[in-house]
Scaffold this active site. Structure first.
Site, short mmCIF file in Angstrom:
data_model
loop_
_atom_site.label_atom_id
_atom_site.label_comp_id
_atom_site.label_asym_id
_atom_site.label_seq_id
_atom_site.Cartn_x
_atom_site.Cartn_y
_atom_site.Cartn_z
NE ARG A 45 -4.27 -1.65 0.81
CZ ARG A 45 -5.10 -1.67 1.84
NH1 ARG A 45 -4.99 -0.77 2.80
NH2 ARG A 45 -6.05 -2.58 1.91
CG ASP A 153 -14.46 6.30 5.78
OD1 ASP A 153 -15.11 5.25 5.66
OD2 ASP A 153 -13.20 6.32 5.88
C1 SAM Z 1 -14.41 -2.14 5.22
S1 SAM Z 1 -15.05 -0.50 5.11
C2 SAM Z 1 -16.74 -0.78 5.59
C3 SAM Z 1 -17.69 0.12 4.86
C4 SAM Z 1 -19.16 -0.06 5.21
N1 SAM Z 1 -19.43 0.31 6.60
C5 SAM Z 1 -19.63 -1.46 4.95
O1 SAM Z 1 -19.91 -2.21 5.90
O2 SAM Z 1 -19.71 -1.85 3.78
C6 SAM Z 1 -14.33 0.25 6.58
C7 SAM Z 1 -14.27 1.78 6.51
O3 SAM Z 1 -13.91 2.28 7.81
C8 SAM Z 1 -13.09 3.41 7.64
N2 SAM Z 1 -12.32 3.68 8.86
C9 SAM Z 1 -11.20 3.06 9.31
N3 SAM Z 1 -10.80 3.59 10.49
C10 SAM Z 1 -11.69 4.56 10.81
C11 SAM Z 1 -11.82 5.45 11.88
N4 SAM Z 1 -10.94 5.47 12.90
N5 SAM Z 1 -12.84 6.33 11.88
C12 SAM Z 1 -13.73 6.35 10.85
N6 SAM Z 1 -13.67 5.51 9.79
C13 SAM Z 1 -12.67 4.62 9.77
C14 SAM Z 1 -12.23 3.06 6.43
O4 SAM Z 1 -11.70 4.22 5.81
C15 SAM Z 1 -13.23 2.30 5.55
O5 SAM Z 1 -13.80 3.14 4.58
#
Ligand code: SAM
Length: 286
Positions: A45, A153
């Site tokens: 990455r 996000d």
């Molecule tokens: C795997 S995706 C899940 C998306 C959606 N909630 C779903 O279930 O399809 C996880 C998301 O969490 C976000 N994320 C990671 N750490 C975070 C944080 N500390 N605060 C807010 N968002 C976060 C990432 O950028 C990513 O877009």
């Protein structure tokens, strides 16, 4: 390892000190816990960014981040590179059925006077989850109800994509057809092969950067419903507990929390009453 390197001499490798630094930094900035098993993932990455910056090594990138001020955009880029953003429209479809069949009928009764429902999609990635929520809510709430959805996000790249609300036409297959006519606008001519979310649905959603592990709270809370799905798996049990407390604090006393099917609230579960698998009602003040 030698065999792997021989088969792919381009594979970037990350030294111990660099790995420990990058893993600790992403943990501190976002709560994401990357263990030794993710060493190669971190290398893949980050390598393109090392190249883009014209740096000779991961160590030079580490030095750049070590000396970055807290508001340096380099830190946001680093976060954007290490988040995993996999999502779909109507992912884990059972949740949307529970929402329509169990949660919304109650809210229609209890919010009869306020005529407003407030929802937080707390790790919204590229927007599919927030738009799916908006479709189900709009379809199942009386037209006179105001809908206020916050999609947030930590990753600013996915937020920009979400705000744009444009997706390849093939992705419409993830959305039940009953919603297509009202909420999707398929492009023609130069825009063919794409659809965008209809303006009247798009307007119901605010997009904001919010870090779940930061102590601040989003504006305009508390919420009636929080979706916080497929993010807890990236956190340590301590961080999950912190996030569960935050969700509890920001929900109305009769509000609901949805987490991913493969996730758990750990000890944070004490704050909620399980309603269905991975759906929780807040235990409010007695
Ligand atoms: C795997 S995706 C899940 C998306 C959606 N909630 C779903 O279930 O399809 C996880 C998301 O969490 C976000 N994320 C990671 N750490 C975070 C944080 N500390 N605060 C807010 N968002 C976060 C990432 O950028 C990513 O877009």
């Amino acid at each position: 390892v030698l065999a792997r390197l021989a088969s792919n001499p381009q594979e970037p490798s990350l030294g111990d000190e660099d790995f420990r630094f990058f893993a600790a930094l992403i943990g501190r900035l976002s709560g994401i816990s990357l263990t030794e098993k993710k060493r190669d993932l971190i290398a893949y990455r980050l390598k393109p960014q090392v190249d883009r910056l014209g740096l000779g090594s991961f160590a030079e990138y580490r030095q750049l981040l070590e000396t970055a001020a807290p508001n340096d955009p380099a830190l946001q880029t680093f976060i954007n590179l290490l988040t995993t953003n996999k999502t779909d429209f109507f992912r884990e479809p059972r949740h949307f059925e529970i929402l329509a069949e169990r949660v919304l009928p109650d809210l229609v009764r209890t919010r009869e006077r306020a005529r407003r429902v407030s929802v937080w999609c707390a790790a919204s990635s590229t927007g599919e989850e927030a738009y799916s929520l908006a479709m189900v809510l709009r379809r199942n709430l009386p037209a006179s109800f105001e809908l206020d959805i916050l999609a947030s996000d930590i990753d600013t790249d996915v937020l920009a994509h979400a705000r744009n609300g444009v997706y390849p036409a093939a992705r419409a297959a993830e959305i039940p057809e009953t919603y297509h006519g009202e909420y999707l606008r398929f492009g023609r001519d130069r825009a063919s092969g794409w659809f965008k979310i209809a303006d009247h649905l798009h307007q119901a959603i605010r997009f904001e950067r919010h870090n779940l592990v930061a102590s601040d709270a989003p504006a305009r809370q508390p919420f009636d419903i929080i979706f916080c799905r497929n993010i807890l798996i990236y956190f340590t049990p301590e961080t999950v507990q912190e996030v569960a407390r935050k969700m509890h604090r920001l929900l109305r006393d009769d509000g609901f929390l949805f987490i991913g099917h493969s996730e758990s609230l750990g000890t944070g579960q004490e704050l909620f009453r399980p309603m269905k698998s991975s759906v929780f009602a807040k235990i409010g003040k007695a």
